[in-house]
Scaffold this motif. Structure first.
Motif, mmCIF file in Angstrom:
data_model
loop_
_atom_site.group_PDB
_atom_site.id
_atom_site.type_symbol
_atom_site.label_atom_id
_atom_site.label_comp_id
_atom_site.label_asym_id
_atom_site.label_seq_id
_atom_site.Cartn_x
_atom_site.Cartn_y
_atom_site.Cartn_z
ATOM 1 N N GLY A 343 69.088 48.350 9.503
ATOM 2 C CA GLY A 343 70.314 47.862 10.141
ATOM 3 C C GLY A 343 70.989 48.885 11.024
ATOM 4 N N GLY A 344 70.209 49.725 11.670
ATOM 5 C CA GLY A 344 70.779 50.725 12.557
ATOM 6 C C GLY A 344 71.127 52.038 11.892
ATOM 7 N N ARG A 345 71.041 52.089 10.562
ATOM 8 C CA ARG A 345 71.316 53.353 9.874
ATOM 9 C C ARG A 345 70.227 54.371 10.212
ATOM 10 N N PRO A 346 70.563 55.662 10.254
ATOM 11 C CA PRO A 346 69.590 56.672 10.672
ATOM 12 C C PRO A 346 68.553 56.982 9.608
ATOM 13 N N LEU A 347 67.461 57.591 10.029
ATOM 14 C CA LEU A 347 66.525 58.201 9.099
ATOM 15 C C LEU A 347 67.189 59.453 8.547
ATOM 16 N N LEU A 348 66.824 59.846 7.316
ATOM 17 C CA LEU A 348 67.552 60.908 6.628
ATOM 18 C C LEU A 348 66.639 62.018 6.135
ATOM 19 N N VAL A 349 67.200 63.219 6.095
ATOM 20 C CA VAL A 349 66.510 64.408 5.602
ATOM 21 C C VAL A 349 67.398 65.100 4.584
ATOM 22 N N ASP A 350 66.839 65.398 3.404
ATOM 23 C CA ASP A 350 67.589 66.091 2.349
ATOM 24 C C ASP A 350 66.647 67.077 1.666
ATOM 25 N N SER A 351 66.323 68.155 2.371
ATOM 26 C CA SER A 351 65.354 69.128 1.872
ATOM 27 C C SER A 351 65.943 70.092 0.860
ATOM 28 N N GLY A 352 67.279 70.123 0.770
ATOM 29 C CA GLY A 352 67.935 71.087 -0.104
ATOM 30 C C GLY A 352 68.483 72.286 0.635
ATOM 31 N N HIS A 363 66.979 62.502 17.706
ATOM 32 C CA HIS A 363 66.056 61.375 17.641
ATOM 33 C C HIS A 363 64.629 61.884 17.440
ATOM 34 N N THR A 364 63.835 61.085 16.769
ATOM 35 C CA THR A 364 62.438 61.424 16.554
ATOM 36 C C THR A 364 61.566 60.233 16.926
ATOM 37 N N ARG A 365 60.348 60.515 17.307
ATOM 38 C CA ARG A 365 59.394 59.446 17.627
ATOM 39 C C ARG A 365 58.826 58.900 16.330
ATOM 40 N N VAL A 366 58.885 57.589 16.166
ATOM 41 C CA VAL A 366 58.347 56.931 14.988
ATOM 42 C C VAL A 366 57.180 56.050 15.418
ATOM 43 N N VAL A 367 56.010 56.304 14.854
ATOM 44 C CA VAL A 367 54.834 55.489 15.161
ATOM 45 C C VAL A 367 54.965 54.169 14.407
ATOM 46 N N THR A 368 54.951 53.063 15.133
ATOM 47 C CA THR A 368 55.123 51.745 14.536
ATOM 48 C C THR A 368 53.885 50.865 14.655
ATOM 49 N N GLY A 369 52.860 51.338 15.333
ATOM 50 C CA GLY A 369 51.643 50.558 15.482
ATOM 51 C C GLY A 369 50.669 51.252 16.410
ATOM 52 N N HIS A 370 49.528 50.611 16.664
ATOM 53 C CA HIS A 370 48.536 51.183 17.573
ATOM 54 C C HIS A 370 49.092 51.179 18.987
ATOM 55 N N ARG A 371 49.234 52.398 19.554
ATOM 56 C CA ARG A 371 49.818 52.588 20.879
ATOM 57 C C ARG A 371 51.249 52.067 20.957
ATOM 58 N N GLU A 372 51.937 52.079 19.817
ATOM 59 C CA GLU A 372 53.330 51.651 19.770
ATOM 60 C C GLU A 372 54.170 52.700 19.047
ATOM 61 N N SER A 373 55.318 52.997 19.596
ATOM 62 C CA SER A 373 56.256 53.899 18.936
ATOM 63 C C SER A 373 57.652 53.652 19.475
ATOM 64 N N VAL A 374 58.639 54.095 18.739
ATOM 65 C CA VAL A 374 60.028 53.979 19.175
ATOM 66 C C VAL A 374 60.724 55.306 18.893
ATOM 67 N N MET A 375 61.770 55.574 19.641
ATOM 68 C CA MET A 375 62.621 56.724 19.357
ATOM 69 C C MET A 375 63.736 56.243 18.441
ATOM 70 N N TYR A 376 63.922 56.959 17.325
ATOM 71 C CA TYR A 376 64.884 56.517 16.323
ATOM 72 C C TYR A 376 65.714 57.702 15.868
ATOM 73 N N ARG A 377 66.983 57.433 15.588
ATOM 74 C CA ARG A 377 67.904 58.497 15.177
ATOM 75 C C ARG A 377 67.534 59.044 13.808
ATOM 76 N N ILE A 378 67.593 60.357 13.681
ATOM 77 C CA ILE A 378 67.334 61.038 12.413
ATOM 78 C C ILE A 378 68.382 62.125 12.221
ATOM 79 N N GLN A 379 68.806 62.323 10.996
ATOM 80 C CA GLN A 379 69.849 63.319 10.758
ATOM 81 C C GLN A 379 69.815 63.822 9.334
ATOM 82 N N SER A 380 70.526 64.908 9.102
ATOM 83 C CA SER A 380 70.708 65.423 7.764
ATOM 84 C C SER A 380 71.494 64.407 6.938
#
Length: 385
Positions: A343-352, A363-380
């Motif tokens: 629902g539009g919420r970002p991808l998350l990182v919690d490495s400690g 933003h990071t590139r997310v592979v969604t299929g063969h020859r398909e990808s989207v740029m999606y927000r990622i954050q701590s």
């Protein structure tokens, strides 16, 4: 906004916060044991060089809470089940319970002690507990009379009663005004989990602060994804692999599909390293992965946890801050359906490590299929806190 809260919150009524820490939560993650339930698993983890992290994560939550509510009162359990974290955070506290260690474990405490602590801390305004899904079940079994909030410290954090990070848990506790919502606690068989069989069922319901944006939510499965989605992603990943480069494949059904595309049998729910179409190392620990990443070009391949959006810090603790610093890059995998469900919420990182997490902002590139990808927000998971 943080400065505004800092001006307001100290003037709010004093809040009594309880704290229970499961000292062995998360112990098995970095050493590839996929959990920490059971005295034998805890002993193995320590023998493999595991370092307890629950106390430090609880202290981080208390620090975030105390900075926003300097006048808070903390009631906790003696020793490793809470007192040590309060001391580390430098917050005033009082001991309300002494564990009797009915169940033998690496820490000298067990599930019965957690349940007893819940009963002893029944008069608090909000009960914080640091651990994972097993700890959440123990807290529920203890019959809490107060709203609760989990500080994520386990290997698996699939239940919906946890803050996004220790700092998010602390900030949520600081802003708690008495309003609550229901959150699901899930049950998972760790022995089956270690064999690659993930069977999650609803265990019960806890009342948590009404702060959905700072809660992790319950993990959801991938059953809604159309047939072939994982295989399509796997084809793209396999086709993009460079000769001579090592690829560390994290846990997940999608990364297992990458193994099948390469004709390799990977470790269910483990981290395997492949290079030039062959398995270089199977079910690696954090230390083994670090050694490999220091000796050759290594790239991480990680999937997204459905419903939660976590990429790092949930079930893949082998990708520690020091490993992340050595990787040449990371490829994120997710079906379009899984991303849409966020629902539009970002991808998350919690490495400690806050600095390591902050490096993923943007933003990071997310592979969604063969020859398909989207740029999606990622954050701590601790961003803005």
């Amino acid at each position: 906004m943080v400065a505004h809260l800092a001006r307001l919150l100290p003037e709010a009524p004093s809040v009594i916060v309880g704290l229970i820490v499961n000292p062995v939560a998360g112990l098995g993650g970095a050493v590839a044991l996929k959990g920490s339930d059971g005295a034998d698993v805890q002993a193995r983890a320590l023998a493999l060089g595991a370092v307890p992290r629950a106390a430090a994560r609880a202290a981080a939550a208390l620090g975030a809470l105390h900075s926003r509510r300097p006048g808070l009162r903390v009631r906790t359990v003696a020793g490793a089940m809470g007192e040590d974290s309060a001391v580390a955070a430098g917050v005033p506290y009082e001991i309300a319970h002494h564990p009797r260690a009915r169940t033998k474990s690496a820490s000298g405490t067990g599930a019965a002690d957690t349940r007893a602590a819940v009963a002893a801390l029944g008069g608090v305004d909000l009960l914080l507990f640091a651990g994972g899904d097993g700890t959440a079940r123990d807290v529920l079994d203890g019959g809490p009379r107060s709203p609760v909030l989990g500080v994520p410290a386990g290997v698996k954090v699939y239940s919906g009663c946890f803050g996004l990070s220790p700092f998010a848990a602390g900030a949520t506790a600081a802003g708690f005004d008495g309003a609550t919502v229901e959150a699901e606690v899930v049950d998972l068989d760790e022995e089956a989990y270690r064999s690659g069989r993930v069977g999650v069922r609803l265990y019960g319901i806890l009342r948590v602060p009404a702060a959905r944006a700072r809660l992790s939510g319950r993990k959801t499965g991938s059953s809604a994804a159309p047939p072939g989605s994982a295989e399509s992603i796997a084809r793209e990943v396999a086709a993009s692999m460079l000769p001579g480069t090592a690829y560390a494949l994290g846990p997940g059904a999608t990364t297992l599909a990458v193994g099948r595309e390469l004709g390799l049998e990977l470790t269910p729910l483990g981290v395997d390293v492949v290079r030039d179409g062959a398995v270089l190392a199977s079910d690696v620990t954090e230390q083994t992965l670090l050694t490999l990443a220091m000796s050759q070009v290594t790239h991480g391949v990680l999937s997204v946890i459905g419903g939660q959006g976590f990429v790092i810090g949930r079930g893949n603790q082998q990708f520690s801050p020091r490993v992340l610093a050595r990787l040449a890059g990371i490829t994120v995998l997710a079906t379009r359906q899984k991303l849409a469900a966020l629902g539009g919420r970002p991808l998350l990182v919690d490495s400690g490590d806050l600095a390591a997490d902050a490096a993923f902002g943007g933003h990071t590139r997310v592979v969604t299929g063969h020859r398909e990808s989207v740029m999606y927000r990622i954050q701590s998971a601790s961003e803005d806190l």
